[in-house]
Motif scaffolding. Structure first.
Motif, mmCIF file in Angstrom:
data_model
loop_
_atom_site.group_PDB
_atom_site.id
_atom_site.type_symbol
_atom_site.label_atom_id
_atom_site.label_comp_id
_atom_site.label_asym_id
_atom_site.label_seq_id
_atom_site.Cartn_x
_atom_site.Cartn_y
_atom_site.Cartn_z
ATOM 1 N N PRO A 1 0.832 -1.213 0.000
ATOM 2 C CA PRO A 1 0.000 0.000 0.000
ATOM 3 C C PRO A 1 0.860 1.254 0.000
ATOM 4 N N VAL A 2 0.326 2.308 -0.596
ATOM 5 C CA VAL A 2 1.040 3.583 -0.669
ATOM 6 C C VAL A 2 0.123 4.676 -0.151
ATOM 7 N N GLY A 3 0.601 5.426 0.824
ATOM 8 C CA GLY A 3 -0.172 6.540 1.361
ATOM 9 C C GLY A 3 -1.256 6.081 2.318
ATOM 10 N N GLY A 4 -1.935 7.055 2.905
ATOM 11 C CA GLY A 4 -3.007 6.742 3.840
ATOM 12 C C GLY A 4 -2.513 6.679 5.274
ATOM 13 N N LYS A 5 -3.408 6.901 6.205
ATOM 14 C CA LYS A 5 -3.055 6.962 7.620
ATOM 15 C C LYS A 5 -2.361 5.719 8.149
ATOM 16 N N PRO A 6 -2.803 4.478 7.793
ATOM 17 C CA PRO A 6 -2.149 3.297 8.363
ATOM 18 C C PRO A 6 -0.676 3.175 8.018
#
Length: 249
Positions: free
Chosen positions: A24-29
């Motif tokens: 995954p790329v980006g985002g809060k997690p």
């Protein structure tokens, strides 16, 4: 989340295993750059388009997903089999030729690789379709695996995968410490009702932590593009897997 993909060639006890990594790329997690990891096992055809898409669905929810070439010892690196009679025959021949314990050393090599990565957050799960459902179940024998989603896992109810006495996956249930999610199609001609019942009873007798879901669906109902594909049921099943991973990892 958006997903980026890369390739890693991992050394195993039986040779180099190409592994496709979807992150995954980006985002809060991903604020700290670390994610839980899912070992994703393909059908006998290896990483086809539908398998890659399924892996990216999981990755887009905040997991690093590794898709190994499950028959790496038996094919040139990068082999993908077609969804036709020739591909099916070759995949089934590979399944018959590989000793089940080779999957254990594959899993150990992948886990060792994961532990060296800066994106690893300390949590590993597993997931797979068809023979990959069985291979995900096989991965659950490793102590690091916290949860496993098995979709219409073939050969659990039989002894058709080559193994030494006492080494079949269903003979090693005491090694499983994580939670299992078992998903089946009631109209699956590869896994009859009696076979599913046998697996259910053995998991229950072993006092394992698992949930069990049977849908009115055929074999390969998760495979986008197949005539047996059931998009609505597939969506429900992805949610079940994501629920499992979010609770356990």
């Amino acid at each position: 989340m958006k997903v980026q993909s890369q390739i890693a060639d991992i050394n195993t006890a039986t040779g180099v295993m190409r592994t496709y990594i979807h992150r995954p790329v980006g985002g809060k997690p991903s604020a700290d750059g670390k994610f839980p990891t899912v070992l994703f096992y393909s059908e006998i055809f290896q990483q086809t388009g539908p398998i890659e898409s399924a892996a990216k669905i999981i990755a887009s929810h905040g997991y690093v997903v590794l898709v190994p070439e499950v028959f790496h010892e038996l094919n040139p690196i990068g082999t993908v089999l077609a969804y036709d009679d020739a591909g099916r025959d070759k995949g089934n021949a590979d399944k018959a030729a590989k000793d089940v314990q080779g999957y254990d050393t594959d899993n150990q090599a992948m886990i060792a690789f994961i532990k060296q990565q800066d994106w690893y957050d300390g949590n590993i799960g597993a997931m797979g379709f068809c023979i990959g459902g069985h291979l995900a179940f096989r991965a659950a024998l490793q102590p690091e695996i916290k949860s496993t989603a098995c979709f219409y896992a073939t050969d659990l109810h039989s002894m058709t995968i080559p193994n030494k006495p006492g080494q079949h996956s269903m003979e090693r249930l005491s090694d499983i410490t994580g939670e299992l999610l078992m998903i089946w199609g009631k109209q699956d001609n590869h896994i009859p009702t009696a076979g599913r019942t046998q697996v259910y009873n053995k998991l229950t007798e072993a006092n394992l932590t698992f949930t069990w879901h049977e849908f009115n669906a055929q074999h390969a109902f998760m495979r986008d593009g197949d005539e047996r594909y059931d998009a609505q049921t597939a969506m429900l099943c992805y949610q079940l897997a994501l629920n499992l991973f979010s609770r356990t990892m």
